[in-house]
Enzyme design. Structure first.
Site, PDB file in Angstrom:
ATOM      1  N   GLU A 161       0.849  -1.183   0.000  1.00 25.97           N
ATOM      2  CA  GLU A 161       0.000   0.000   0.000  1.00 25.97           C
ATOM      3  C   GLU A 161       0.888   1.237   0.000  1.00 25.97           C
ATOM      4  O   GLU A 161       1.969   1.207   0.592  1.00 25.97           O
ATOM      5  CB  GLU A 161      -0.879   0.059   1.262  1.00 25.97           C
ATOM      6  CG  GLU A 161      -2.092  -0.815   1.217  1.00 25.97           C
ATOM      7  CD  GLU A 161      -1.932  -2.030   2.126  1.00 25.97           C
ATOM      8  OE1 GLU A 161      -0.999  -2.044   2.932  1.00 25.97           O
ATOM      9  OE2 GLU A 161      -2.743  -2.967   1.986  1.00 25.97           O
ATOM     10  N   TYR A 201       7.585   2.046  -7.607  1.00 26.85           N
ATOM     11  CA  TYR A 201       6.900   0.757  -7.757  1.00 26.85           C
ATOM     12  C   TYR A 201       6.517   0.518  -9.222  1.00 26.85           C
ATOM     13  O   TYR A 201       6.587  -0.608  -9.697  1.00 26.85           O
ATOM     14  CB  TYR A 201       5.667   0.692  -6.847  1.00 26.85           C
ATOM     15  CG  TYR A 201       5.996   0.937  -5.391  1.00 26.85           C
ATOM     16  CD1 TYR A 201       7.149   0.408  -4.814  1.00 26.85           C
ATOM     17  CD2 TYR A 201       5.172   1.720  -4.570  1.00 26.85           C
ATOM     18  CE1 TYR A 201       7.468   0.656  -3.487  1.00 26.85           C
ATOM     19  CE2 TYR A 201       5.482   1.959  -3.247  1.00 26.85           C
ATOM     20  CZ  TYR A 201       6.636   1.430  -2.707  1.00 26.85           C
ATOM     21  OH  TYR A 201       6.957   1.670  -1.399  1.00 26.85           O
TER      22      TYR A 201
END
Ligand SMILES: CC(C)(COP(=O)(O)OP(=O)(O)OC[C@H]1O[C@@H](n2cnc3c(N)ncnc32)[C@H](O)[C@@H]1OP(=O)(O)O)[C@@H](O)C(=O)NCCC(=O)NCCS
Length: 146
Positions: A102, A114
């Site tokens: 998250e 990411y």
């Protein structure tokens, strides 16, 4: 950079907490890192100084990244990518394929990291974060597709 990587130890926590409070508006407390020492918590060092850390939780072939931070003066020098590569090396041996995490929706540096690593946006958790309240993006990577 001359980086090394090893399991996080109790003696790292003082420096870990300094990076944690420099990096986050809602930093983890020491107790949480002490619990992470039982799981997959790792520290990256550069010339004897803590450069960053990554905490993960593995269940079967899945791994959740629960925390990652890099010493602010060393940002954008490849430390986070290096820590992911080292984590993959460890998790590949355990046949881990799926990664989840998250991230605050406004955290552009982390989302860019990411995405560079191949994670996809797979969901949103409304109001997941506090101080300030903010949604979390849920991101996932299937390494067996790589
Ligand atoms: C997110 C964070 C861990 C990245 O660490 P880092 O060591 O600076 O990242 P790297 O140097 O390995 O960067 C790898 C790639 O991520 C992306 N990236 C990293 N920082 C970025 C930034 N500020 N802006 C845009 N893209 C960025 C880039 O694609 C970069 O590759 P490039 O430099 O070749 O363009 C670091 O900014 C940090 O500690 N932030 C505070 C803590 C945090 O937000 N943790 C994530 C919680 S979910």
């Amino acid at each position: 950079m001359n980086l090394s990587f090893r399991a996080m130890r109790e003696e790292d926590l003082e420096d870990v907490l300094k990076i944690e409070s420099a990096c986050f508006s809602d930093p983890w407390l020491k107790e949480l890192f002490e619990m992470e020492l039982q799981h997959d918590a790792y520290a990256a060092y550069q010339n004897g100084q803590l450069a960053g850390y990554i905490c993960a939780m593995q269940v079967l072939d899945e791994c959740s990244i629960t925390n990652i931070a890099v010493q602010p003066e060393l940002h954008r020098q490849g430390v986070a990518e290096y820590m992911f590569e080292q984590l993959y090396r460890i998790m590949d041996k355990r046949e881990v394929r799926y990664y989840y995490l998250e991230v605050r929706s406004s955290n552009q540096a982390a989302v860019a990291l990411y995405e560079k690593l191949g994670f996809d946006r797979v969901g949103i958790r409304k109001g997941y974060y506090h101080n300030p309240v903010e949604d979390a993006l849920v991101m996932a990577l299937n390494r067996s597709q790589n």
